[in-house]
Scaffold this active site. Structure first.
Site, PDB file in Angstrom:
ATOM      1  N   TYR A  98      -2.063 -26.417 -29.570  1.00  0.00           N
ATOM      2  CA  TYR A  98      -0.888 -27.243 -29.550  1.00  0.00           C
ATOM      3  C   TYR A  98       0.120 -26.334 -30.482  1.00  0.00           C
ATOM      4  CZ  TYR A  98       1.902 -31.178 -30.869  1.00  0.00           C
ATOM      5  OH  TYR A  98       3.050 -32.064 -31.267  1.00  0.00           O
ATOM      6  N   HIS A 123      12.333 -33.524 -31.007  1.00  0.00           N
ATOM      7  CA  HIS A 123      12.401 -34.484 -29.915  1.00  0.00           C
ATOM      8  C   HIS A 123      13.974 -34.852 -29.813  1.00  0.00           C
ATOM      9  CE1 HIS A 123       8.280 -34.667 -28.215  1.00  0.00           C
ATOM     10  NE2 HIS A 123       7.967 -34.994 -29.430  1.00  0.00           N
ATOM     11  N   GLU A 158       7.880 -36.991 -20.480  1.00  0.00           N
ATOM     12  CA  GLU A 158       7.850 -35.728 -20.731  1.00  0.00           C
ATOM     13  C   GLU A 158       7.414 -34.761 -19.662  1.00  0.00           C
ATOM     14  OE1 GLU A 158       7.284 -33.088 -25.190  1.00  0.00           O
ATOM     15  OE2 GLU A 158       6.434 -34.986 -24.678  1.00  0.00           O
ATOM     16  N   ASN A 187      -2.414 -32.829 -24.154  1.00  0.00           N
ATOM     17  CA  ASN A 187      -1.138 -32.374 -24.743  1.00  0.00           C
ATOM     18  C   ASN A 187      -0.761 -31.052 -25.172  1.00  0.00           C
ATOM     19  OD1 ASN A 187       1.170 -33.088 -26.564  1.00  0.00           O
ATOM     20  ND2 ASN A 187      -0.008 -33.902 -28.072  1.00  0.00           N
ATOM     21  N   HIS A 234       4.606 -39.065 -22.610  1.00  0.00           N
ATOM     22  CA  HIS A 234       4.142 -38.052 -22.077  1.00  0.00           C
ATOM     23  C   HIS A 234       4.310 -38.009 -20.683  1.00  0.00           C
ATOM     24  CE1 HIS A 234       1.073 -36.608 -25.437  1.00  0.00           C
ATOM     25  NE2 HIS A 234       2.333 -36.504 -25.813  1.00  0.00           N
ATOM     26  N   ARG A 288       8.931 -26.023 -34.680  1.00  0.00           N
ATOM     27  CA  ARG A 288       9.953 -26.843 -34.169  1.00  0.00           C
ATOM     28  C   ARG A 288      11.072 -26.831 -34.954  1.00  0.00           C
ATOM     29  NH1 ARG A 288       7.082 -32.609 -32.631  1.00  0.00           N
ATOM     30  NH2 ARG A 288       5.859 -31.770 -30.682  1.00  0.00           N
ATOM     31  N   HIS A 346       2.432 -28.670 -23.956  1.00  0.00           N
ATOM     32  CA  HIS A 346       3.509 -27.885 -24.787  1.00  0.00           C
ATOM     33  C   HIS A 346       3.346 -26.310 -24.617  1.00  0.00           C
ATOM     34  CE1 HIS A 346       5.602 -31.306 -26.949  1.00  0.00           C
ATOM     35  NE2 HIS A 346       4.532 -31.577 -27.208  1.00  0.00           N
TER      36      HIS A 346
END
Length: 411
Positions: free
Chosen positions: A111, A383, A251, A172, A248, A55, A176
C-alpha cells in the site's frame, strides 16, 4: 446548469485546490510530513508516515505543475526524506513510519510502496530533481518484492528484511498499485505497467466484484480466497474495515475508466467489462451508500446484503464519488451524473469543507455531527485535492502527466 461544463465552477475548484495545499504546507517536518490535527497542528507522536509523506509529495507536485510558488520546495523536501529518513539502505524499500530517532515502524507494505511510485511519477512530471530516479527505484522494488506475475496481483506486506510475508492479501493495496502503475506508464512510456494495472483491475472488477453482486470483497487469504467475515470484531478499522467499502467502489469505477481511456489512446479497443463494471460500481455505491439511513452522506461500509455496517461518514468517500461522477460523465454524458456531482459538492461545502480551520473534516457521525471513530484529525489532503482536479482533466494521461502536458481545462 451543468457544473461539469461550467468555467466558473472550475475557478471555484481552483480556489479549493489552493486552500488545501495551503493547509497541507503546515505538515512539513524534518523527517517528511507530519500527521495533522483537526486544527492543522502537527502531532509528533504519529511521526512521519510513508503513505502520507508520499501523498503530500504527489499533491505538491500537482501544485508545482499548477504554478503555485512554494510547492516545488515541498516536493524537494519530501524527496529528501524518502532518500534519507525513510529509505532502508540495507534491505531495500522504505520504512512505514519514521521519527526523529529513526524508524517507528519498519515494515514494508505494498500500500505505502504504491504511493512511493506515485510520488516519484508526479515529482518526475513536475521536473523535480530526483523524481525520475525515485520512480525507477520504486518500480524496481514493486516488481521484485510485491508483484506476482502468475497471480496478476501484488502481495500485502513484509517485515523489515523482506523475509516474512504476511498471509493476508488485500484489494486496497492493489487498488493503489493500479493508480501508481497508470502514472508509471504515462511517465515512463512503458506500457507493461498499463498491462499490469489492467490485469489487477480485471481480476478485482470482472471477477471478485462481479461474483459478489458488485460489492467488492476487500480481504483475502494467501490463495486469494475471500475472507468475508474479516475484522467483523473491529469493523471500523481505517485500512481493513469489515464488509464492503463504499468509497472503494467509486474509486475502482474511476480507475477502470482511466485504464479504459489509456488503451483507447493507444488505439486498443476497450474490453466490455470496463464500462459495465465502472457503471455498476458507481450505481451500487449510490444505491447502497448515499442517504440510506435518514441523513445525507455516504455510509463507510455495508455488509454482504448491502445493509449499512459502519454508518460514519468519511470525507474521502465523497471525494471519490465526485471524481467517479466526473469520470463517468466524461464517458457517457449522462445528465444524472452531473446532478449527483452538484449534489455532492453541495454536501461537501455544507458539512465537510472547514472554512474556519482549513481542509476537510475527515469524519462525521451518522447525523453529520462531529466524530472520530475511524479518522482523528486531518492528516490527508490527497483525496480532496484530486477531487478538485479530476473534473478539469482528461481521463488519460493521469493527473500529473496531464498537467505537465498542459491539458488542464482542455477536455
Amino acid at each position: 446548469m451543468n457544473w461539469l461544463t461550467n468555467a466558473a465552477h472550475a475557478r471555484w475548484l481552483e480556489n479549493e485546490t489552493d486552500a488545501l495545499l495551503d493547509f497541507a504546507s503546515g505538515a512539513m517536518v524534518e523527517e517528511g510530513f507530519a500527521y495533522l490535527s483537526s486544527e492543522g497542528e502537527q502531532i509528533p507522536a504519529e511521526g512521519s508516515q510513508l503513505w502520507l509523506t508520499c501523498r503530500m509529495i504527489h499533491c505538491f507536485a500537482l501544485g508545482s505543475l499548477l504554478g503555485r510558488p512554494g510547492s516545488a520546495t515541498m516536493v524537494d523536501h519530501g524527496l529528501r526524506a524518502l532518500s534519507g529518513h525513510f529509505r532502508d539502505d540495507v534491505n531495500g524499500g522504505w520504512y512505514a513510519q519514521v521519527g526523529p530517532d529513526g524508524p517507528m515502524d519498519d515494515t514494508k507494505a505494498a500500500y505505502a510502496h504504491a504511493f512511493v511510485i506515485l510520488a516519484g511519477a508526479s515529482a518526475a512530471s513536475a521536473g523535480r530533481p530526483g523524481g525520475k530516479e525515485l520512480l525507477e527505484e520504486a518500480l524496481t522494488v514493486s516488481l521484485q518484492r510485491f508483484w506476482r506475475e502468475d497471480e496478476g496481483m501484488v502481495v500485502e506486506s513484509y517485515d523489515r528484511t523482506f523475509t516474512d510475508l504476511e498471509d493476508y492479501r488485500g484489494v486496497n493495496a492493489n487498488m493503489h498499485t493500479v493508480e501508481a502503475y497508470l502514472a508509471a506508464a504515462d511517465v515512463t512510456g512503458d506500457d507493461t505497467w498499463l498491462e499490469r494495472a489492467t490485469r489487477i483491475s480485471r481480476r478485482v472488477v470482472d471477477d471478485f466484484a462481479r461474483n459478489q453482486s458488485w460489492r467488492i470483497p476487500e480481504h483475502f487469504d494467501a490463495n486469494w480466497q475471500p475472507l468475508l467475515d474479516y475484522n467483523m470484531d473491529s469493523p471500523s478499522d481505517p485500512f481493513r474495515p469489515a464488509g464492503a467499502t463504499i468509497g472503494h467502489w467509486f474509486e475502482w469505477s474511476r480507475l477502470v475508466l482511466h485504464v479504459r481511456a489509456a488503451w483507447a489512446a493507444r488505439g486498443v479497443s476497450a474490453e466490455d467489462w470496463m464500462l459495465e463494471g465502472a457503471q455498476a460500481l458507481f450505481d451500487l455505491g449510490v444505491t447502497e451508500g448515499w442517504d440510506v439511513d435518514g441523513a445525507d452522506g455516504f455510509v463507510y461500509t455495508v455488509d454482504w446484503d448491502g445493509k449499512p455496517l459502519v454508518r460514519e461518514r468519511m470525507h474521502w468517500v465523497v471525494t471519490e464519488a465526485l471524481a467517479a461522477a466526473a469520470a463517468l460523465y466524461r464517458v457517457t454524458g449522462d445528465a444524472n451524473l452531473a446532478a449527483w456531482y452538484q449534489l455532492w459538492w453541495e454536501y461537501a461545502a455544507v458539512h465537510l469543507i472547514d472554512t474556519e480551520n482549513g481542509s476537510w473534516v475527515h469524519e462525521l457521525a451518522p447525523d453529520n455531527g462531529p466524530s472520530a471513530t475511524v479518522w482523528a484529525g486531518k492528516p490527508d489532503t490527497y483525496h480532496a485535492v484530486q477531487a478538485t482536479l479530476i473534473p478539469r482533466l482528461p481521463l488519460t494521461p493521469v493527473l500529473a502527466p496531464a498537467l505537465a502536458q498542459g491539458l488542464l481545462d482542455t477536455h
